[in-house]
Design a protein around this motif. Structure first.
Motif, short mmCIF file in Angstrom:
data_model
loop_
_atom_site.label_atom_id
_atom_site.label_comp_id
_atom_site.label_asym_id
_atom_site.label_seq_id
_atom_site.Cartn_x
_atom_site.Cartn_y
_atom_site.Cartn_z
N HIS A 267 1.00 -1.12 0.15
CA HIS A 267 -0.21 -0.19 -0.02
C HIS A 267 0.93 1.16 -0.22
CE1 HIS A 267 -3.85 -1.94 1.52
NE2 HIS A 267 -3.21 -2.73 0.91
N ARG A 268 0.64 2.14 -1.01
CA ARG A 268 1.60 3.40 -1.02
C ARG A 268 0.49 4.31 -1.67
NH1 ARG A 268 7.66 2.73 -0.97
NH2 ARG A 268 7.90 0.66 -0.15
N SER A 269 0.98 5.59 -1.48
CA SER A 269 0.27 6.55 -2.38
C SER A 269 1.14 7.94 -2.30
CB SER A 269 -0.90 7.02 -1.62
OG SER A 269 -0.92 7.62 -0.27
N ASN A 270 0.95 8.84 -3.33
CA ASN A 270 1.59 9.77 -3.44
C ASN A 270 2.91 9.78 -3.63
OD1 ASN A 270 -0.90 11.45 -3.82
ND2 ASN A 270 -0.97 11.66 -1.42
N VAL A 271 3.45 8.87 -4.61
CA VAL A 271 5.13 8.93 -4.59
C VAL A 271 5.14 9.43 -5.86
CG1 VAL A 271 6.90 7.27 -4.83
CG2 VAL A 271 4.91 6.49 -3.49
N THR A 272 6.27 10.06 -6.16
CA THR A 272 6.65 11.02 -7.38
C THR A 272 7.96 10.85 -8.07
OG1 THR A 272 5.26 12.84 -6.39
CG2 THR A 272 6.55 13.42 -8.69
N PHE A 273 8.16 10.68 -9.09
CA PHE A 273 9.36 10.40 -9.98
C PHE A 273 9.54 11.35 -11.01
CE2 PHE A 273 8.05 6.29 -8.45
CZ PHE A 273 8.88 5.68 -7.74
N ARG A 274 10.78 11.65 -11.20
CA ARG A 274 10.77 12.49 -12.57
C ARG A 274 12.16 11.96 -13.40
NH1 ARG A 274 11.58 18.96 -11.58
NH2 ARG A 274 13.44 18.26 -10.54
N GLY A 275 12.03 11.98 -14.66
CA GLY A 275 13.31 11.55 -15.45
C GLY A 275 12.94 11.85 -16.88
N GLN A 276 13.85 11.78 -17.85
CA GLN A 276 13.64 11.93 -19.16
C GLN A 276 12.91 10.90 -19.70
OE1 GLN A 276 14.65 14.42 -21.25
NE2 GLN A 276 13.62 13.35 -23.00
N ARG A 277 13.12 9.72 -19.20
CA ARG A 277 12.30 8.61 -19.60
C ARG A 277 12.05 7.64 -18.52
NH1 ARG A 277 13.79 3.17 -20.98
NH2 ARG A 277 12.63 2.32 -22.91
N ILE A 278 10.86 7.34 -18.29
CA ILE A 278 10.39 6.27 -17.11
C ILE A 278 9.79 5.25 -17.70
CG2 ILE A 278 8.80 6.29 -15.18
CD1 ILE A 278 9.21 9.32 -14.89
N ARG A 279 10.20 4.03 -17.18
CA ARG A 279 9.63 2.90 -17.81
C ARG A 279 8.85 1.94 -16.48
NH1 ARG A 279 10.74 -2.84 -17.85
NH2 ARG A 279 10.33 -3.69 -19.98
N LEU A 280 7.49 1.82 -16.67
CA LEU A 280 6.58 1.19 -15.88
C LEU A 280 6.52 -0.30 -16.00
CD1 LEU A 280 4.01 3.76 -15.17
CD2 LEU A 280 5.89 3.60 -13.73
N GLN A 281 6.44 -1.23 -15.22
CA GLN A 281 6.18 -2.70 -15.57
C GLN A 281 5.36 -3.06 -14.25
OE1 GLN A 281 9.41 -5.22 -16.43
NE2 GLN A 281 7.92 -6.96 -17.44
N PHE A 282 4.17 -3.49 -14.72
CA PHE A 282 3.19 -4.19 -13.92
C PHE A 282 3.37 -5.48 -13.74
CE2 PHE A 282 -1.23 -4.72 -12.01
CZ PHE A 282 -0.86 -4.34 -10.80
N ILE A 283 3.73 -6.27 -12.70
CA ILE A 283 3.92 -7.91 -12.70
C ILE A 283 2.83 -8.37 -11.49
CG2 ILE A 283 5.25 -9.75 -12.43
CD1 ILE A 283 6.17 -8.19 -14.66
N THR A 284 2.07 -9.41 -12.01
CA THR A 284 1.30 -10.04 -10.98
C THR A 284 1.41 -11.57 -11.06
OG1 THR A 284 -0.82 -10.19 -12.34
CG2 THR A 284 -0.43 -8.12 -11.31
#
Length: 196
Positions: free
Chosen positions: A98-115
């Protein structure tokens, strides 16, 4: 809809059995961030929970002179086995539980969602937009009460926020957070404390 089935071979004869199932569509996309905020959500079934055995990838880039500002508004996953992996340059962070309001900043961001194939939760909701390289990043990293906090990460040349749970509000009781930040050979990790 797709048809799923199997063929049974018995004594030189065969029978084909089919059943009708829902198509599992690919998830994720590649996008260039604009100054208008866009939303990303983990794919969900009718009950509002993510599907089992997901592997979704989103790649977000910014135009030259701009950065992608990604804000994970809410994340709810099975703590042991399902996660959202955020990669910026050579830094990779796993977010789970459980997390909320986490911020990242970068030129390129990759998200991968694994279940995995067991318990399902609500997944995540995030927004992203392009910001100028010198924009002040809102320092937020808030965890749900009782959630584990901290992470292991490789430092990059891009500034990243690191805050106590709940900041800028009060932290909760019984917090025990550990962050391990590692620099590449020949480099050092530099911290600047803005508020304490």
């Amino acid at each position: 809809m797709i048809l799923r089935g199997c063929i049974i071979w018995l004594f030189g004869l065969f029978s084909v059995l089919f059943n009708q199932g829902l198509a599992q569509t690919a998830c994720g996309f590649n996008a260039r961030a604009t100054t208008e905020a866009q939303t990303i959500r983990s794919p969900a079934t009718a009950d509002g929970r993510y599907r089992n055995n997901e592997n979704c990838v989103w790649t977000l880039t910014a135009s030259p002179g701009l950065l992608v500002n990604l804000k994970i508004i809410q994340l709810r996953t099975e703590s042991c086995c399902d996660y959202l992996q955020v990669t910026l340059s050579q830094q990779t962070i796993l977010l789970r539980g459980h997390r909320s309001n986490v911020t990242f900043r970068g030129q390129r961001i990759r998200l991968q969602f694994i279940t995995d194939g067991s318990f399902r939760r609500q997944g995540f909701t995030a927004t992203y937009r392009a910001v100028s390289e010198n924009a002040v990043l809102e320092p937020t990293t808030t965890l749900a009460p009782g959630a584990p906090c901290g992470f292991n990460a490789n430092a990059t040349s891009e500034l990243q926020p690191l805050n106590s749970p709940g900041y800028p509000h009060n932290y909760g009781n019984d917090a025990n957070c550990t962050w391990t930040i590692t620099a590449q050979d020949g480099f050092l990790v530099q911290f600047t404390f803005y508020d304490f």
